[in-house]
Design a protein around this motif. Structure first.
Motif, PDB file in Angstrom:
ATOM      1  N   ARG A   1       0.819  -1.209   0.000  1.00 45.41           N
ATOM      2  CA  ARG A   1       0.000   0.000   0.000  1.00 45.41           C
ATOM      3  C   ARG A   1       0.858   1.266   0.000  1.00 45.41           C
ATOM      4  O   ARG A   1       0.558   2.248  -0.671  1.00 45.41           O
ATOM      5  N   ALA A   2       1.935   1.241   0.786  1.00 51.62           N
ATOM      6  CA  ALA A   2       2.794   2.423   0.880  1.00 51.62           C
ATOM      7  C   ALA A   2       3.467   2.728  -0.456  1.00 51.62           C
ATOM      8  O   ALA A   2       3.574   3.897  -0.860  1.00 51.62           O
ATOM      9  N   LEU A   3       3.900   1.703  -1.170  1.00 50.72           N
ATOM     10  CA  LEU A   3       4.617   1.919  -2.421  1.00 50.72           C
ATOM     11  C   LEU A   3       3.711   2.362  -3.560  1.00 50.72           C
ATOM     12  O   LEU A   3       4.187   2.877  -4.571  1.00 50.72           O
ATOM     13  N   ARG A   4       2.403   2.154  -3.409  1.00 53.86           N
ATOM     14  CA  ARG A   4       1.486   2.692  -4.420  1.00 53.86           C
ATOM     15  C   ARG A   4       0.803   3.962  -3.921  1.00 53.86           C
ATOM     16  O   ARG A   4      -0.210   4.397  -4.477  1.00 53.86           O
TER      17      ARG A   4
ATOM     18  N   ARG B   1      -4.437   5.750   2.731  1.00 60.26           N
ATOM     19  CA  ARG B   1      -4.719   5.195   4.054  1.00 60.26           C
ATOM     20  C   ARG B   1      -3.450   4.957   4.871  1.00 60.26           C
ATOM     21  O   ARG B   1      -3.514   4.667   6.067  1.00 60.26           O
ATOM     22  N   VAL B   2      -2.284   5.054   4.233  1.00 60.97           N
ATOM     23  CA  VAL B   2      -1.009   4.858   4.922  1.00 60.97           C
ATOM     24  C   VAL B   2      -0.422   6.219   5.273  1.00 60.97           C
ATOM     25  O   VAL B   2      -0.398   7.134   4.434  1.00 60.97           O
ATOM     26  N   SER B   3       0.055   6.371   6.503  1.00 62.97           N
ATOM     27  CA  SER B   3       0.584   7.663   6.947  1.00 62.97           C
ATOM     28  C   SER B   3       1.855   8.011   6.170  1.00 62.97           C
ATOM     29  O   SER B   3       2.568   7.128   5.672  1.00 62.97           O
ATOM     30  N   GLU B   4       2.134   9.318   6.088  1.00 63.46           N
ATOM     31  CA  GLU B   4       3.318   9.766   5.359  1.00 63.46           C
ATOM     32  C   GLU B   4       4.599   9.261   6.017  1.00 63.46           C
ATOM     33  O   GLU B   4       5.576   8.934   5.331  1.00 63.46           O
ATOM     34  N   ASP B   5       4.607   9.167   7.348  1.00 67.01           N
ATOM     35  CA  ASP B   5       5.785   8.653   8.049  1.00 67.01           C
ATOM     36  C   ASP B   5       6.049   7.201   7.671  1.00 67.01           C
ATOM     37  O   ASP B   5       7.196   6.808   7.411  1.00 67.01           O
ATOM     38  N   THR B   6       4.986   6.391   7.628  1.00 64.32           N
ATOM     39  CA  THR B   6       5.151   4.975   7.251  1.00 64.32           C
ATOM     40  C   THR B   6       5.584   4.854   5.799  1.00 64.32           C
ATOM     41  O   THR B   6       6.450   4.030   5.460  1.00 64.32           O
ATOM     42  N   LYS B   7       5.006   5.667   4.935  1.00 62.00           N
ATOM     43  CA  LYS B   7       5.405   5.631   3.520  1.00 62.00           C
ATOM     44  C   LYS B   7       6.895   5.919   3.378  1.00 62.00           C
ATOM     45  O   LYS B   7       7.601   5.263   2.600  1.00 62.00           O
ATOM     46  N   LYS B   8       7.390   6.898   4.131  1.00 65.71           N
ATOM     47  CA  LYS B   8       8.807   7.257   4.041  1.00 65.71           C
ATOM     48  C   LYS B   8       9.689   6.105   4.513  1.00 65.71           C
ATOM     49  O   LYS B   8      10.711   5.795   3.881  1.00 65.71           O
ATOM     50  N   ARG B   9       9.310   5.459   5.625  1.00 62.35           N
ATOM     51  CA  ARG B   9      10.108   4.333   6.130  1.00 62.35           C
ATOM     52  C   ARG B   9      10.153   3.198   5.118  1.00 62.35           C
ATOM     53  O   ARG B   9      11.202   2.599   4.882  1.00 62.35           O
ATOM     54  N   VAL B  10       9.007   2.932   4.500  1.00 59.14           N
ATOM     55  CA  VAL B  10       8.959   1.844   3.520  1.00 59.14           C
ATOM     56  C   VAL B  10       9.785   2.199   2.288  1.00 59.14           C
ATOM     57  O   VAL B  10      10.557   1.366   1.780  1.00 59.14           O
ATOM     58  N   ARG B  11       9.667   3.433   1.805  1.00 61.18           N
ATOM     59  CA  ARG B  11      10.435   3.834   0.613  1.00 61.18           C
ATOM     60  C   ARG B  11      11.929   3.825   0.891  1.00 61.18           C
ATOM     61  O   ARG B  11      12.732   3.413   0.037  1.00 61.18           O
TER      62      ARG B  11
END
Length: 332
Positions: free
Chosen positions: A21-24, A28-38
């Motif tokens: 979800r974060a990579l697309r 619904r995914v927080s910006e902080d989580t998206k950054k950690r995943v990226r």
């Protein structure tokens, strides 16, 4: 060994579905989580596999857009906002052109799409029926069919046409013509009904001799307007089914030596970008077709992922934009 999304999940401290979800860029995914995943994906050199996503989810994440032809200028202005909207939800837009009802439905089904946005439907089309029977979700954009209900984004033409009629009558126009779209399309029918109602409410009738119908294209607008201008007692104001037909009307007037607006006034519908160009300055009926396209994308994603019981019918209001092609009536 190839890096997987599970490796990214372990490094980022999240679940494997959250990585997807974060990579697309799922909202619904927080910006902080998206950054950690990226950051984790970049560190590991992970590249998502579209084929893997399709196998694991049962979805291809591909949405079809069915249009009549690629030459129609209207479609070129809605493809980009629709693409951007679907992309934010992790879907790809795949363009399809219509041939015949007998083949197009099967072609759409065979292409492994998760859903289809129908932008070219005729009133009697069986394509929606076949898609429904095969379980392929779809959304109507701009046009609807009579056989099957579905989510839809449509235009409410009455308000804009009422204002345009009021302005035309105030400028002295009484001999009014119309170059309208196909009678087997919901857009052609709704715009004609709204125009006739607006005139009738003000005590003006639309003379049958001054009405023409044709495809929503420049050639049809040109040919129909040429016929109207050649009549004894030609109209002083012509309403067109869309801007593209109005461009043809402008060409016909130029060819006939009838100046616009001093010889004939012309009003379009859609307010496409060229309508405001200084070389055209077309008076027209406007609505937010960009948001309309984006809403169709949102409805499509919602239909695929949530399967709501009720269908959403979203209408977009119209306003009249007056430009150079409308002026006071003159006797020719």
């Amino acid at each position: 060994m190839a890096v997987t999304s599970r490796d990214v999940a372990r490094l980022a401290g999240v679940s494997q579905p959250t990585v997807s979800r974060a990579l697309r860029d799922d909202p619904r995914v927080s910006e902080d989580t998206k950054k950690r995943v990226r950051d984790a994906a970049a560190l590991l050199g992970y590249v998502p596999s579209e084929a893997g996503r399709a196998l694991s989810s049962g979805r291809t994440r591909r949405i079809g857009l069915l249009v009549t032809d690629l030459d129609n200028q209207f479609y070129s202005h809605i493809i980009a906002p629709l693409h951007r909207e679907l992309e934010t939800h992790g879907y790809q837009l795949v363009l399809h052109t219509e041939t015949t009802d007998e083949s197009v439905a099967e072609r759409l089904i065979a292409n492994g799409l998760d859903g289809v946005i129908l932008a070219t439907t005729t009133v009697e089309s069986v394509v929606p029926l076949r898609l429904r029977d095969r379980g392929l979700p779809f959304v109507y954009f701009n046009r609807t069919a009579a056989l099957v209900d579905a989510d839809a984004t449509v235009v409410a033409p009455s308000a804009g046409l009422q204002d345009a009629v009021d302005r035309g009558l105030a400028l002295g126009h009484r001999r009014i013509g119309a170059v309208l779209g196909p009678q087997n399309t919901s857009t052609g029918r709704s715009r004609e009904r709204a125009l006739r109602a607006a005139l009738a409410d003000r005590g003006v009738s639309l003379d049958a001799d001054l009405v023409r119908h044709g495809p929503f294209d420049t050639d049809a607008g040109d040919a129909a307007t040429a016929e109207l201008l050649a009549l004894e007692g030609a109209p002083t104001l012509i309403f067109c089914g869309n801007d593209v037909m109005a461009y043809g009307a402008l060409n016909a007037a130029r060819r006939a030596g009838v100046p616009v607006p001093d010889g004939v006034s012309i009003i379009g519908f859609d307010d496409l970008p060229p309508a405001s160009w200084p070389i055209i300055e077309l008076s027209t009926i406007a609505y937010d077709y960009v948001q309309m396209a984006r809403e169709a994308g949102r409805l499509m994603v919602r239909r695929i992922e949530e399967r709501p019981q009720e269908y959403a019918h979203v209408e977009f209001a119209t306003t009249f934009i007056e430009r150079r092609t409308l002026a006071a009536a003159v006797t020719r």
